[in-house]
Design a protein around this motif. Structure first.
Motif, PDB file in Angstrom:
ATOM      1  N   ARG A  73      25.801  10.016 -36.195  1.00 56.32           N
ATOM      2  CA  ARG A  73      24.474   9.351 -36.996  1.00 56.32           C
ATOM      3  C   ARG A  73      23.478   9.320 -36.633  1.00 56.32           C
ATOM      4  NH1 ARG A  73      27.871   4.746 -36.114  1.00 56.32           N
ATOM      5  NH2 ARG A  73      26.262   4.494 -34.955  1.00 56.32           N
ATOM      6  N   PHE A  74      22.630   9.953 -35.690  1.00 57.75           N
ATOM      7  CA  PHE A  74      21.164  10.125 -34.771  1.00 57.75           C
ATOM      8  C   PHE A  74      20.988  11.745 -35.723  1.00 57.75           C
ATOM      9  CE2 PHE A  74      18.518  11.915 -32.307  1.00 57.75           C
ATOM     10  CZ  PHE A  74      17.303  11.780 -32.404  1.00 57.75           C
ATOM     11  N   LEU A  75      22.092  12.737 -35.380  1.00 57.15           N
ATOM     12  CA  LEU A  75      22.084  14.231 -35.619  1.00 57.15           C
ATOM     13  C   LEU A  75      21.770  14.322 -37.458  1.00 57.15           C
ATOM     14  CD1 LEU A  75      21.215  17.081 -35.499  1.00 57.15           C
ATOM     15  CD2 LEU A  75      24.164  16.715 -34.987  1.00 57.15           C
ATOM     16  N   ASP A  76      22.607  13.690 -37.915  1.00 60.32           N
ATOM     17  CA  ASP A  76      22.791  13.585 -39.538  1.00 60.32           C
ATOM     18  C   ASP A  76      21.378  12.906 -39.891  1.00 60.32           C
ATOM     19  OD1 ASP A  76      25.400  15.186 -39.658  1.00 60.32           O
ATOM     20  OD2 ASP A  76      26.385  12.591 -40.188  1.00 60.32           O
ATOM     21  N   ALA A  77      20.555  11.994 -39.078  1.00 57.33           N
ATOM     22  CA  ALA A  77      19.457  11.758 -40.140  1.00 57.33           C
ATOM     23  C   ALA A  77      18.083  12.401 -39.940  1.00 57.33           C
ATOM     24  CB  ALA A  77      19.038  10.134 -39.800  1.00 57.33           C
ATOM     25  N   GLU A  78      17.831  13.152 -38.815  1.00 57.31           N
ATOM     26  CA  GLU A  78      17.023  13.946 -38.508  1.00 57.31           C
ATOM     27  C   GLU A  78      17.488  15.598 -38.986  1.00 57.31           C
ATOM     28  OE1 GLU A  78      15.168  13.666 -36.365  1.00 57.31           O
ATOM     29  OE2 GLU A  78      15.236  11.795 -36.118  1.00 57.31           O
ATOM     30  N   MET A  79      18.363  15.802 -39.279  1.00 63.70           N
ATOM     31  CA  MET A  79      19.041  17.405 -40.120  1.00 63.70           C
ATOM     32  C   MET A  79      18.620  16.949 -41.589  1.00 63.70           C
ATOM     33  SD  MET A  79      19.339  19.647 -38.750  1.00 63.70           S
ATOM     34  CE  MET A  79      19.715  20.589 -39.731  1.00 63.70           C
ATOM     35  N   TYR A 103      29.134  18.230 -36.662  1.00 60.76           N
ATOM     36  CA  TYR A 103      28.485  18.319 -37.981  1.00 60.76           C
ATOM     37  C   TYR A 103      28.610  19.212 -38.630  1.00 60.76           C
ATOM     38  CZ  TYR A 103      23.857  19.297 -39.829  1.00 60.76           C
ATOM     39  OH  TYR A 103      23.040  19.495 -40.792  1.00 60.76           O
ATOM     40  N   ALA A 104      29.497  20.558 -37.735  1.00 65.94           N
ATOM     41  CA  ALA A 104      29.782  21.536 -38.666  1.00 65.94           C
ATOM     42  C   ALA A 104      30.914  21.656 -40.574  1.00 65.94           C
ATOM     43  CB  ALA A 104      30.180  23.379 -38.412  1.00 65.94           C
ATOM     44  N   ALA A 105      31.736  20.017 -38.731  1.00 60.78           N
ATOM     45  CA  ALA A 105      32.903  20.359 -39.949  1.00 60.78           C
ATOM     46  C   ALA A 105      32.377  18.764 -41.443  1.00 60.78           C
ATOM     47  CB  ALA A 105      34.588  19.355 -38.799  1.00 60.78           C
ATOM     48  N   ARG A 106      31.689  17.929 -40.372  1.00 55.31           N
ATOM     49  CA  ARG A 106      31.156  17.030 -42.078  1.00 55.31           C
ATOM     50  C   ARG A 106      30.696  17.052 -42.529  1.00 55.31           C
ATOM     51  NH1 ARG A 106      30.085  15.427 -36.780  1.00 55.31           N
ATOM     52  NH2 ARG A 106      27.015  14.878 -37.171  1.00 55.31           N
TER      53      ARG A 106
END
Length: 395
Positions: A73-79, A103-106
């Motif tokens: 969740r943190f990574l998706d928000a930052e990206m 991340y790549a799979a999502r």
């Protein structure tokens, strides 16, 4: 790019990734580097995306980010606040790899995975009860990574099974040397592993080469050893070989680590004929200057290195090598004194031969093409071609 450790922490992979990032940006690309937050002051770069992390070493140099829903969740928000990515380049072996592949799979992105680590040898050299560690690592991978076709059929709890699981989630797999790439293929990690060396900064190489003296500086043969002072690098066997060889030479040790105190004690109590100097950690440009000034660099680890950057840097500067690892010697192709086996006696014999040849003005010469083939600009161009094929394959 995903890394196990922050790019401003110590380590060869981190140095390589910083260089890759800079040359990709120089070529007009946008790079984001995802890695655990560093727990000490360091230079910041807008390209760094620091994940919440926990320091895992007493000096707070290295950290761990746990792969899971909270990190996702943190990574998706930052990206989400950055430009969309076209390709995910995983250059990690553990939590960074898990986070990157998740991340790549999502987001349905292609993965290029560069394998830097001979996982089985590394864990055996650094961890107690390595078979249990590998079992735990494979179990962790099964839980943390997305499902991959065929993964269950390669679930044997060893290092190769772990790498197979990562490769099956990747559209392309690369390795920094031919010998490691062929070993990965032989163990079924991937059908094809592309070889792209870690390179050397074009500007730094040009500066170091232009500063080289026109001829050898007078004096006794000069050997240099550099690296992390840990058991798998075999610093202590090297010093034992220097002592038993009785060579009259200058030996410079560059680097630091846990075995520094033991190395100093060994030299002090043995009084070798060679002058052994502990130079400590040096800036990269100064390290290259000393490599250029040396008569030979000594490479002592066996089976651990997936490339062996030091000897390629030295060869780019015209400095030959005493090489213990036969795979690295074969990769270099020329300009080596090869150590015949893993014994101290064999290393001592190679040192005596090198010292004799150097003193007589009959030193061996590295392959002159390495300097151009090792430039980071050429390595970046090769990697961009891999990215383009990975993206095109998903269209």
């Amino acid at each position: 790019m995903f890394a196990d450790q922050h790019l401003e922490s110590l380590g060869g992979a981190q140095v390589s990734m910083r260089l890759q990032k800079r040359f990709l940006e120089r070529a007009g690309h946008v790079v984001t580097v995802v890695a655990p937050r560093l727990h000490r002051p360091a230079a910041h770069d807008p390209a760094y995306l620091d994940l919440p992390s926990l320091a895992i070493t007493p000096d707070r140099e290295y950290a761990l980010t746990w792969p899971g829903a909270r990190t996702d969740r943190f990574l998706d928000a930052e990206m989400g606040a950055r430009l969309p990515a076209d390709v995910v380049h995983v250059q990690a072996d553990f939590w960074g790899a898990f986070i990157g592949h998740r991340y790549a799979a999502r987001h349905g992105l292609p993965v290029v995975h560069t394998m830097h680590n001979r996982v089985d040898v590394g864990i055996e050299a650094t961890a107690p009860f390595p078979s249990l560690v590998l079992r735990a690592l494979n179990a962790w991978a099964r839980r943390a990574l997305p499902a991959a076709d065929g993964a269950d059929s390669v679930a044997a709890p060893d290092g190769w099974a772990f790498l197979r699981r990562l490769a099956r989630l990747s559209r392309a797999v690369t390795a920094p040397s031919s010998h490691f790439a062929r070993r990965l293929e032989a163990h079924g990690v991937a059908d094809r592993v592309e070889v792209i060396w870690n390179g050397i900064d074009d500007d730094v190489l040009d500066a170091a080469r232009s500063a080289e003296p026109p001829q050898r500086r007078p004096g006794r043969p000069r050997f240099i050893w550099l690296g992390r002072m840990s058991p798998e690098k075999r610093l202590l066997p090297f010093l034992e070989a220097v002592i038993s060889s009785q060579i009259e030479a200058e030996v410079e040790i560059v680097g630091g680590g846990a075995q520094l105190r033991a190395a100093r004690r060994l030299v002090q109590r043995s009084s070798p004929k060679a002058d052994v100097i502990f130079a400590g950690r040096l800036p990269y440009a100064e390290t290259l200057r000393r490599l250029a000034d040396a008569d030979a660099v000594v490479q002592t680890s066996i089976g651990f290195e997936t490339q062996g950057m030091t000897v390629f840097e030295a060869a780019s500067l015209g400095t030959p090598a005493v090489v213990s690892d036969p795979d690295i010697a074969a990769e270099l192709g020329a300009g080596t004194w090869t150590v015949t086996d893993a014994t101290t006696a064999a290393l001592a014999e190679a040192l005596r031969a090198a010292a004799s040849h150097i003193a007589a003005g009959r030193s061996v010469a590295p392959d002159p093409t390495i300097a151009e083939r090792f430039r980071q600009s050429s390595r970046t161009a090769a990697m961009i071609a891999v990215y383009e094929r990975a993206v095109a394959a998903g269209r």
